[in-house]
Design a protein around this motif. Structure first.
Motif, PDB file in Angstrom:
ATOM      1  N   GLY A 400       0.805  -1.218   0.000  1.00  0.00           N
ATOM      2  CA  GLY A 400       0.000   0.000   0.000  1.00  0.00           C
ATOM      3  C   GLY A 400       0.831   1.257   0.000  1.00  0.00           C
ATOM      4  O   GLY A 400       0.607   2.167  -0.802  1.00  0.00           O
ATOM      5  N   ASN A 401       1.810   1.318   0.898  1.00  0.00           N
ATOM      6  CA  ASN A 401       2.608   2.543   1.027  1.00  0.00           C
ATOM      7  C   ASN A 401       3.405   2.840  -0.230  1.00  0.00           C
ATOM      8  O   ASN A 401       3.445   3.982  -0.702  1.00  0.00           O
ATOM      9  N   GLN A 402       4.057   1.833  -0.802  1.00  0.00           N
ATOM     10  CA  GLN A 402       4.877   2.078  -1.980  1.00  0.00           C
ATOM     11  C   GLN A 402       4.031   2.348  -3.220  1.00  0.00           C
ATOM     12  O   GLN A 402       4.520   2.943  -4.178  1.00  0.00           O
ATOM     13  N   SER A 403       2.765   1.930  -3.191  1.00  0.00           N
ATOM     14  CA  SER A 403       1.874   2.212  -4.314  1.00  0.00           C
ATOM     15  C   SER A 403       1.176   3.558  -4.156  1.00  0.00           C
ATOM     16  O   SER A 403       0.462   3.988  -5.067  1.00  0.00           O
ATOM     17  N   GLY A 404       1.335   4.193  -3.009  1.00  0.00           N
ATOM     18  CA  GLY A 404       0.685   5.480  -2.787  1.00  0.00           C
ATOM     19  C   GLY A 404      -0.812   5.361  -2.602  1.00  0.00           C
ATOM     20  O   GLY A 404      -1.571   6.222  -3.047  1.00  0.00           O
ATOM     21  N   ILE A 405      -1.257   4.283  -1.920  1.00  0.00           N
ATOM     22  CA  ILE A 405      -2.683   4.053  -1.695  1.00  0.00           C
ATOM     23  C   ILE A 405      -2.915   3.949  -0.189  1.00  0.00           C
ATOM     24  O   ILE A 405      -2.285   3.123   0.478  1.00  0.00           O
ATOM     25  N   PRO A 406      -3.808   4.752   0.374  1.00  0.00           N
ATOM     26  CA  PRO A 406      -4.007   4.725   1.829  1.00  0.00           C
ATOM     27  C   PRO A 406      -4.736   3.469   2.293  1.00  0.00           C
ATOM     28  O   PRO A 406      -5.625   2.969   1.610  1.00  0.00           O
ATOM     29  N   THR A 407      -4.349   2.958   3.447  1.00  0.00           N
ATOM     30  CA  THR A 407      -5.054   1.852   4.086  1.00  0.00           C
ATOM     31  C   THR A 407      -5.951   2.456   5.155  1.00  0.00           C
ATOM     32  O   THR A 407      -5.464   3.016   6.134  1.00  0.00           O
ATOM     33  N   ILE A 408      -7.280   2.359   4.967  1.00  0.00           N
ATOM     34  CA  ILE A 408      -8.192   3.144   5.802  1.00  0.00           C
ATOM     35  C   ILE A 408      -9.072   2.311   6.720  1.00  0.00           C
ATOM     36  O   ILE A 408      -9.753   2.878   7.587  1.00  0.00           O
ATOM     37  N   PRO A 683      -8.319   5.632  10.775  1.00  0.00           N
ATOM     38  CA  PRO A 683      -8.509   4.495  11.692  1.00  0.00           C
ATOM     39  C   PRO A 683      -8.430   4.888  13.160  1.00  0.00           C
ATOM     40  O   PRO A 683      -9.205   4.411  13.975  1.00  0.00           O
ATOM     41  N   TYR A 684      -7.465   5.756  13.500  1.00  0.00           N
ATOM     42  CA  TYR A 684      -7.305   6.213  14.873  1.00  0.00           C
ATOM     43  C   TYR A 684      -7.082   7.722  14.869  1.00  0.00           C
ATOM     44  O   TYR A 684      -6.404   8.265  13.985  1.00  0.00           O
ATOM     45  N   SER A 685      -7.633   8.395  15.872  1.00  0.00           N
ATOM     46  CA  SER A 685      -7.473   9.849  15.953  1.00  0.00           C
ATOM     47  C   SER A 685      -7.710  10.284  17.392  1.00  0.00           C
ATOM     48  O   SER A 685      -7.653   9.479  18.321  1.00  0.00           O
ATOM     49  N   GLY A 686      -7.996  11.571  17.605  1.00  0.00           N
ATOM     50  CA  GLY A 686      -8.162  12.123  18.944  1.00  0.00           C
ATOM     51  C   GLY A 686      -6.875  12.735  19.453  1.00  0.00           C
ATOM     52  O   GLY A 686      -5.823  12.656  18.815  1.00  0.00           O
ATOM     53  N   LYS A 687      -6.949  13.344  20.632  1.00  0.00           N
ATOM     54  CA  LYS A 687      -5.774  13.993  21.215  1.00  0.00           C
ATOM     55  C   LYS A 687      -4.654  12.998  21.484  1.00  0.00           C
ATOM     56  O   LYS A 687      -3.469  13.326  21.360  1.00  0.00           O
ATOM     57  N   THR A 688      -5.013  11.791  21.854  1.00  0.00           N
ATOM     58  CA  THR A 688      -3.999  10.765  22.114  1.00  0.00           C
ATOM     59  C   THR A 688      -3.599  10.019  20.841  1.00  0.00           C
ATOM     60  O   THR A 688      -2.676   9.216  20.871  1.00  0.00           O
ATOM     61  N   GLN A 689      -4.330  10.279  19.747  1.00  0.00           N
ATOM     62  CA  GLN A 689      -4.139   9.561  18.486  1.00  0.00           C
ATOM     63  C   GLN A 689      -4.330   8.054  18.629  1.00  0.00           C
ATOM     64  O   GLN A 689      -3.823   7.266  17.834  1.00  0.00           O
ATOM     65  N   GLY A 691      -7.664   6.934  19.623  1.00  0.00           N
ATOM     66  CA  GLY A 691      -9.103   6.731  19.635  1.00  0.00           C
ATOM     67  C   GLY A 691      -9.551   5.975  18.397  1.00  0.00           C
ATOM     68  O   GLY A 691      -9.330   6.433  17.268  1.00  0.00           O
ATOM     69  N   ALA A 692     -10.188   4.813  18.595  1.00  0.00           N
ATOM     70  CA  ALA A 692     -10.567   3.958  17.467  1.00  0.00           C
ATOM     71  C   ALA A 692     -11.852   4.463  16.826  1.00  0.00           C
ATOM     72  O   ALA A 692     -12.840   4.724  17.509  1.00  0.00           O
ATOM     73  N   ASN A 693     -11.835   4.594  15.485  1.00  0.00           N
ATOM     74  CA  ASN A 693     -13.035   4.908  14.718  1.00  0.00           C
ATOM     75  C   ASN A 693     -13.584   3.636  14.095  1.00  0.00           C
ATOM     76  O   ASN A 693     -12.854   2.671  13.861  1.00  0.00           O
ATOM     77  N   ASP A 694     -14.868   3.647  13.801  1.00  0.00           N
ATOM     78  CA  ASP A 694     -15.542   2.420  13.377  1.00  0.00           C
ATOM     79  C   ASP A 694     -15.447   2.153  11.883  1.00  0.00           C
ATOM     80  O   ASP A 694     -15.622   1.007  11.451  1.00  0.00           O
ATOM     81  N   ALA A 695     -15.223   3.171  11.084  1.00  0.00           N
ATOM     82  CA  ALA A 695     -15.128   3.007   9.629  1.00  0.00           C
ATOM     83  C   ALA A 695     -14.179   4.062   9.086  1.00  0.00           C
ATOM     84  O   ALA A 695     -13.967   5.108   9.700  1.00  0.00           O
ATOM     85  N   GLY A 696     -13.606   3.779   7.931  1.00  0.00           N
ATOM     86  CA  GLY A 696     -12.813   4.786   7.237  1.00  0.00           C
ATOM     87  C   GLY A 696     -13.725   5.587   6.316  1.00  0.00           C
ATOM     88  O   GLY A 696     -14.647   5.027   5.712  1.00  0.00           O
ATOM     89  N   VAL A 697     -13.494   6.875   6.227  1.00  0.00           N
ATOM     90  CA  VAL A 697     -14.312   7.733   5.358  1.00  0.00           C
ATOM     91  C   VAL A 697     -13.410   8.423   4.357  1.00  0.00           C
ATOM     92  O   VAL A 697     -12.412   9.048   4.728  1.00  0.00           O
ATOM     93  N   LEU A 698     -13.776   8.308   3.095  1.00  0.00           N
ATOM     94  CA  LEU A 698     -12.972   8.815   1.983  1.00  0.00           C
ATOM     95  C   LEU A 698     -13.715   9.941   1.286  1.00  0.00           C
ATOM     96  O   LEU A 698     -14.855   9.768   0.839  1.00  0.00           O
ATOM     97  N   ASP A 699     -13.082  11.103   1.180  1.00  0.00           N
ATOM     98  CA  ASP A 699     -13.668  12.286   0.546  1.00  0.00           C
ATOM     99  C   ASP A 699     -13.572  12.141  -0.975  1.00  0.00           C
ATOM    100  O   ASP A 699     -12.477  12.148  -1.542  1.00  0.00           O
ATOM    101  N   LEU A 700     -14.713  12.026  -1.642  1.00  0.00           N
ATOM    102  CA  LEU A 700     -14.705  11.848  -3.094  1.00  0.00           C
ATOM    103  C   LEU A 700     -14.382  13.133  -3.839  1.00  0.00           C
ATOM    104  O   LEU A 700     -13.928  13.085  -4.987  1.00  0.00           O
ATOM    105  N   SER A 701     -14.598  14.278  -3.212  1.00  0.00           N
ATOM    106  CA  SER A 701     -14.329  15.548  -3.911  1.00  0.00           C
ATOM    107  C   SER A 701     -12.850  15.694  -4.245  1.00  0.00           C
ATOM    108  O   SER A 701     -12.491  16.310  -5.250  1.00  0.00           O
ATOM    109  N   VAL A 702     -11.979  15.110  -3.428  1.00  0.00           N
ATOM    110  CA  VAL A 702     -10.537  15.165  -3.693  1.00  0.00           C
ATOM    111  C   VAL A 702     -10.210  14.471  -5.016  1.00  0.00           C
ATOM    112  O   VAL A 702      -9.267  14.831  -5.714  1.00  0.00           O
TER     113      VAL A 702
END
Length: 1009
Positions: A400-408, A683-689, A691-702
């Protein structure tokens, strides 16, 4: 010609890890590891024409952080030395990169690296000081640094190397074969075909062999073949082509079978006795047909990926694959080729789609659930769980990383039955414009006269028989050539080239070269025009000596097949050359009705397309379900602990440490989920980085889509329920994937599902006495899927099955052992997020917010993580109330749209107590809870369809009015990082930092073991 070795001056982490592993076998005082490069001349005198000394210091090492040595080190008598090299023909990505770097110093920098007059190979050398044997070194290195299917490992003492340095003969190590292939003609008799079938692992059944004999012996076919001198014969190329096309991996014969289903009476949903003609058509495809009025299906079940309309400017594609057998043999290579392969599925969808996100789900074992290395119960072939875990994780990371594709998005699932065949699910999401030069981007059109063009990598022995190998149970005798190594950089070039060729309107149709190589890709594409004539002699090879049939079925990676109009060929080929991609014309599509294969002027195969794709008769299988079975764990080193009364705190700490619950964040951080800049919910975020999120969300406008329009991607996987009833398991998998979407803010009325079945062998044979039960489990899973899809109005758009996930082999004690995975179904869900500003994280946001439980609590502890850790009473699990769930999910979506939810987290592994703790980790916020209204079991049950949410106190009234009886107030978010609760008259409080530390280490402990 030249040997160069390089050692880091600072990063010695690999050395330390290897020394630690070796020290478990014998005392090791010191270990030095160096990367080695061997430079050879392809033609005499090439090095004199090249500024080699200048290039070496710029290509092979960094003078600031590394030391370089030319030639061989000064061998010491009392030390042991090791060389690790790739076997001839195995893909060597480091060598390819070094060659291309050297080319920058040459006038040939615009040519293919394969044509460069200097040849590079890479490997390792090691210097070991200690009293350790050759056998001990081999044991450790083949677990941690090398693979006997891919590498040659040589071990010598310093004294012997000083006496005679046999490693100095390296120019001959990778000498090309001088073998010239000759076409074998096989007699049309059962004995001959069965012998070849067994020798080559073609996975043909007795009935299939008889079908082949009948077809090729018919007067009409025999007369047609007489001009080739093939009367009464079948060529080995034809047999190989048929075997891969008819393999379970490619043809999905079990899902297409005629099934006679019966069942006993019991406390489970009855399906009734029935005769089923194709599970796929009767359940999976039927669910989608019954939901065809949803209005957003563009192309389903007929291309490399499913295509849906979730945006006014873009089509969105989704596909999920498995790479189980290859990952069992070579975890890194198996997972790497898996993720690269599913990216090619997206690239080969319609006229070509751009991969914009990846997913990964691993089903693995743990050290506690697998016999130790010196145990007589240990199966001979199998690798340590930690070795498999590290390998597959690194493979997906690199791909994924070398292909430039995010793992979400992704998940891990741990059970002892995954020790033999790990289940490695890899998925990809893609986008493409609605139209390309006036054509629908989902369309494929091939006319007779269009040219067969293949671009990307060259042919080699790697991946030969990959399709047929994956259609068999894993066993002790495995040929090395079934293993493939992917090349992310080559594929990235291929991807960029393909999308540019698509935008220029030069592609008539496209597909990837996956299982079966050009045999599969061109054989399938030929159906559009009605035939194909292909010359294998025009396909460049990595090295000489390939047999004709190997050229046809090789799954050498990074290759796509195209249909190109002769009018666009010159432009197509010029673009490929300009972008550093090798492309080659192999022939043309025809309307002859046959697949004709040549090597130069020599005919190799002539197969009727109708026979190739429709000649296979249906399997007939019996299925009988006699009720739930008791779970029988394959292995457990340590027994379960007794439960200490009703001590919630102690139980919570134990559950949070379980790898099925513990944080994946330390490993997810290796993945790049930011690349391409479109990941709105990570996948993870918040002040502590953390915090588990339940799904990945991809912005199609990009990617050119509508403003603030997005898609969410999630998954559901519940194999722990399969022992009871796969009807329940399937519905739980659908429900979990949908809950994850809903929790994040996706629209539950615009969902698309992908099903991936991984099953133990359900076909009858002497080694499979419970085949009818396994087949019944498959029937019930399909029925459960159908009912859940209709209840949620979520159509299936793509899917895949892997049906032979068993291992049969010998233990160290000489006993025969069979290990089968539990029936496993991964459901990947994708849905539109109509307003990407209205999503919610999976963790609390602010002190003072109110904490609610949404849904109806369940009571069964069946298959719960609590039951994995403690001895508990497991009553029959509750089946989901799909109608009630749908009503809840629509209300939650409405709450998202009204911005009433500050956080939303679904309850799954670990139950309510785990979900509450996880909700505090993201921003280090505590909570004060009153749990008196809930029973002990309801705090840990995993059979319900539930959520933990937080709501601003100012929004309490509208929120409670919207959710009605589906909500229950549990408490309040606190600034102090303490998790406090009252339950059944007992008040307890635990520091969030202690819980989070336990939670953060559980998976790492398995990974690092």
């Amino acid at each position: 010609m030249q040997r160069i070795s390089v050692r880091s001056l600072y990063d010695h982490s690999t050395e330390k890890a290897l020394k630690s592993a070796l020290s478990l076998e014998a005392p090791v005082n010191e270990l030095h590891l160096r990367r080695v490069y061997w430079l050879l001349e392809k033609k005499s005198g090439a090095a004199r024409e090249f500024p080699l000394q200048t290039a070496m210091d710029k290509v092979f090492f960094d003078p600031i952080s590394e030391s370089r040595q030319t030639g061989f080190m000064d061998y010491q008598d009392d030390k042991t030395y090791v060389e690790v090299r790739f076997l001839a023909g195995v893909t060597d990505n480091m060598a390819r990169t070094a060659t291309e770097a050297l080319m920058l110093f040459s006038a040939q920098h615009n040519s293919s690296w394969q044509e460069f007059p200097l040849e590079v190979h890479s490997g390792w050398e090691m210097e070991i000081s200690g009293d350790i044997s050759k056998e001990q070194i081999e044991k450790v290195l083949f677990q941690n640094l090398a693979n006997p299917l891919l590498n040659r490992l040589e071990i010598q003492t310093g004294a012997s190397l000083k006496k005679q340095n046999t490693w100095a003969a390296y120019p001959h190590f990778w000498k090309a074969s001088e073998h010239m292939p000759q076409l074998q003609l096989l007699n049309l008799d059962v004995e001959t075909l069965q012998r070849i079938n067994n020798e080559r692992g073609l996975a043909l059944s007795d009935e299939e062999i008889q079908t082949i004999l009948t077809h090729f012996s018919s007067p009409e076919v025999a007369a047609e073949r007489a001009s080739y001198g093939w009367h009464g014969k079948i060529t080995e190329v034809e047999l190989e082509c048929l075997a891969q096309t008819w393999s379970e991996h490619c043809k999905h014969k079990i899902f297409a079978a005629d099934v006679d289903y019966t069942e006993s009476s019991g406390d489970f949903p009855a399906l009734g006795e029935k005769k089923i003609s194709s599970l796929y058509k009767s359940y999976i495809q039927k669910a989608t047909r019954d939901l065809d009025d949803c209005g957003y299906l563009v192309s389903v079940f007929k291309d490399n990926a499913g295509i849906v309309d979730f945006d006014s400017k873009l089509n969105v594609c989704v596909k999920v694959e498995t790479h189980n057998s290859p990952s069992a043999l070579d975890p890194f290579g198996g997972a790497l080729t898996g993720i690269l392969g599913v990216n090619r599925d997206i690239l080969g969808c319609g006229l070509g789609a751009k991969p914009v996100a990846n997913t990964d789900v691993f089903c693995l074992s743990t050290p506690n659930l697998f016999p130790k290395a010196d145990s007589p119960q240990r199966p001979e072939l199998l690798k340590d769980p930690g070795v498999i875990f590290r390998g597959v994780h690194q493979g997906v990371e690199e791909g994924g990383n070398q292909s430039g594709i995010p793992t979400i998005n992704g998940a891990f699932c741990f059970a002892s039955e995954f020790a033999a065949k790990p289940l490695i699910f890899v998925g990809s999401v893609g986008v493409m414009p609605k139209t390309v030069h006036g054509r629908g981007s989902e369309s494929k059109e091939i006319r007779a006269g269009d040219l067969i063009v293949v671009a990307g990598g060259r042919l080699g022995k790697d991946g030969v028989h990959g399709a047929t190998f994956s259609s068999l149970a894993l066993h002790d005798n495995v040929a090395s050539n079934v293993v493939q190594i992917g090349d992310s950089i080559t594929q990235k070039r291929l991807l960029d080239f393909t999308l540019k060729a698509r935008d220029n309107g030069w592609i008539q149709a496209i597909t990837d070269n996956g299982a079966g190589g050009v045999s599969s890709s061109i054989g399938e594409m030929a159906q559009y025009s009605g035939g194909a004539r292909m010359d294998l002699g025009l396909h460049p090879v990595k090295y000489s000596g390939l047999e004709y049939w190997e050229m046809l079925v090789s799954e050498s990676q990074e290759r796509m097949s195209y249909a190109v109009s002769p009018n666009h060929l010159l432009e197509f080929m010029n673009l490929a050359r300009h972008m550093g991609v090798e492309a080659f014309v192999l022939g043309e599509f025809t309307d002859s009705g046959s697949f004709d294969i040549f090597h130069g002027k020599e005919p190799l195969a002539k197969i009727s397309l109708e026979f190739l794709h429709e000649g296979l008769s249906r399997m007939k299988l019996k299925a009988h379900f006699d009720g739930p079975k008791q779970y029988q764990e394959y292995f457990r080193a340590e027994g379960k602990a007794p439960l200490n009364g009703n001590d919630l705190a102690a139980a919570l700490k134990k559950v949070l440490a379980n790898p099925n619950v513990a944080s994946r964040e330390p490993l997810v951080r290796y993945y790049d989920h930011e690349v391409q800049g479109a990941t709105r919910v990570k996948p993870y975020s918040g002040k502590t980085q953390s915090g588990a999120n339940d799904a990945g969300v991809l912005d199609l406008s990009v990617h050119g889509g509508d403003t603030n329009n997005a898609v969410a991607v999630s998954n559901g996987l519940c194999p722990q329920f399969s022992w009871y009833d796969t009807y329940l398991m399937a519905q739980k998998a659908v429900d979990e994937s949908v809950r994850n979407l809903v929790a994040t803010g996706a629209d539950p009325t615009k969902m698309a599902l992908v099903d991936n079945f991984c099953w133990p062998d359900p076909t009858p044979k002497n080694t499979n006495p419970d085949a009818a039960h396994k087949m019944a489990q498959l029937v019930r899973a399909c029925a459960g899927l159908y009912d859940a899809a209709l209840a949620y109005r979520a159509p299936f758009v793509s899917g895949k099955d892997s049906m032979k996930n068993d291992f049969i082999g010998k233990t160290k004690g000489g006993e025969t052992v069979k290990i089968s995975v539990p029936p496993t179904l991964l459901v990947t869900a994708m849905a539109q997020v109509p307003d990407a500003t209205k999503t919610a994280p999976g963790f609390f946001q602010k002190a003072g917010d109110l904490i609610y439980l949404l849904g109806t609590p369940a009571n069964s502890l069946y298959a719960s993580v609590l039951s994995q850790e403690f001895t508990v009473q497991e009553s029959a699990p509750e089946y989901p109330d799909l109608k009630r769930n749908k009503d809840l999910y629509l209300r939650i979506f409405a709450a998202h749209q009204k911005s009433l939810l500050q956080s939303c987290h679904d309850i799954s592994d670990g139950g309510l107590m785990t979900a509450l703790a996880e909700s505090g980790f993201g921003n280090n916020l505590g909570m004060k809870l009153n749990l008196d209204s809930l029973s002990w079991n309801q705090l840990w049950s995993e059979t319900g369809s539930l959520f933990v949410v937080s709501v601003k106190s100012a929004d309490q009234t509208p929120f409670e009015q919207l959710l009605g009886s589906q909500q229950r107030l549990l408490g309040e978010v606190q600034e102090a990082p303490l998790m406090s609760w009252q339950h059944q008259g007992i008040t307890q409080s635990t520091a969030l930092s202690e819980l989070q530390k336990i939670w953060s280490e559980g998976v790492l402990n398995v990974y690092q073991a």
